[in-house]
Design an enzyme around this catalytic site. Structure first.
Site, PDB file in Angstrom:
ATOM      1  N   ASP A   1       1.887  12.026   1.500  1.00  0.00           N
ATOM      2  CA  ASP A   1       3.212  12.062   0.882  1.00  0.00           C
ATOM      3  C   ASP A   1       3.126  11.676  -0.593  1.00  0.00           C
ATOM      4  O   ASP A   1       3.738  12.315  -1.455  1.00  0.00           O
ATOM      5  CB  ASP A   1       4.152  11.130   1.637  1.00  0.00           C
TER       6      ASP A   1
ATOM      7  N   HIS B   1       1.338   8.568   4.687  1.00  0.00           N
ATOM      8  CA  HIS B   1       1.864   8.019   3.434  1.00  0.00           C
ATOM      9  C   HIS B   1       1.029   8.498   2.239  1.00  0.00           C
ATOM     10  O   HIS B   1       1.576   8.871   1.199  1.00  0.00           O
ATOM     11  CB  HIS B   1       1.866   6.485   3.491  1.00  0.00           C
TER      12      HIS B   1
END
Length: 106
Positions: free
Chosen positions: A80, A77
């Site tokens: 990202d 995450h």
């Protein structure tokens, strides 16, 4: 996952989020014709991207030394978030250039 790795991950997320938010602040300033504010927002966005990149680089360097970072959903995450912040920053810069062109500013 160690507390140290969690802090590293949260630093990436924090810096990336700040960078993206500041880039959007720059775009809003351009939309409002406040070009004097645009460069300051972009500069601060870039500073946050640089800090996030430094944190990411520390993980890469640790792996190059033979340390194996624990890859978790949270780490993915964070990566990202950094990549989308970088892409948003690039796209927003182009949008700001379009606003300047439409407003007759070079």
């Amino acid at each position: 996952m160690s507390q140290e790795m969690e802090m590293i991950i949260f630093n990436i997320i924090n810096y990336a989020g700040m960078a993206k938010g500041l880039a959007y602040d720059a775009l809003r300033a351009a939309e409002e014709g406040k070009y004097e504010d645009v460069e300051a927002f972009l500069k601060e966005s870039d500073e946050n991207l640089l800090e996030a990149h430094k944190v990411q680089t520390s993980i890469i360097q640790a792996e190059a030394r033979g340390e194996k970072p624990e890859v978790s959903v949270l780490f993915v995450h964070a990566q990202d978030q950094l990549m989308t912040a970088m892409e948003s920053r690039t796209l927003i810069e182009h949008l700001i250039k379009m606003h300047k062109k439409m407003d007759g500013i070079k």
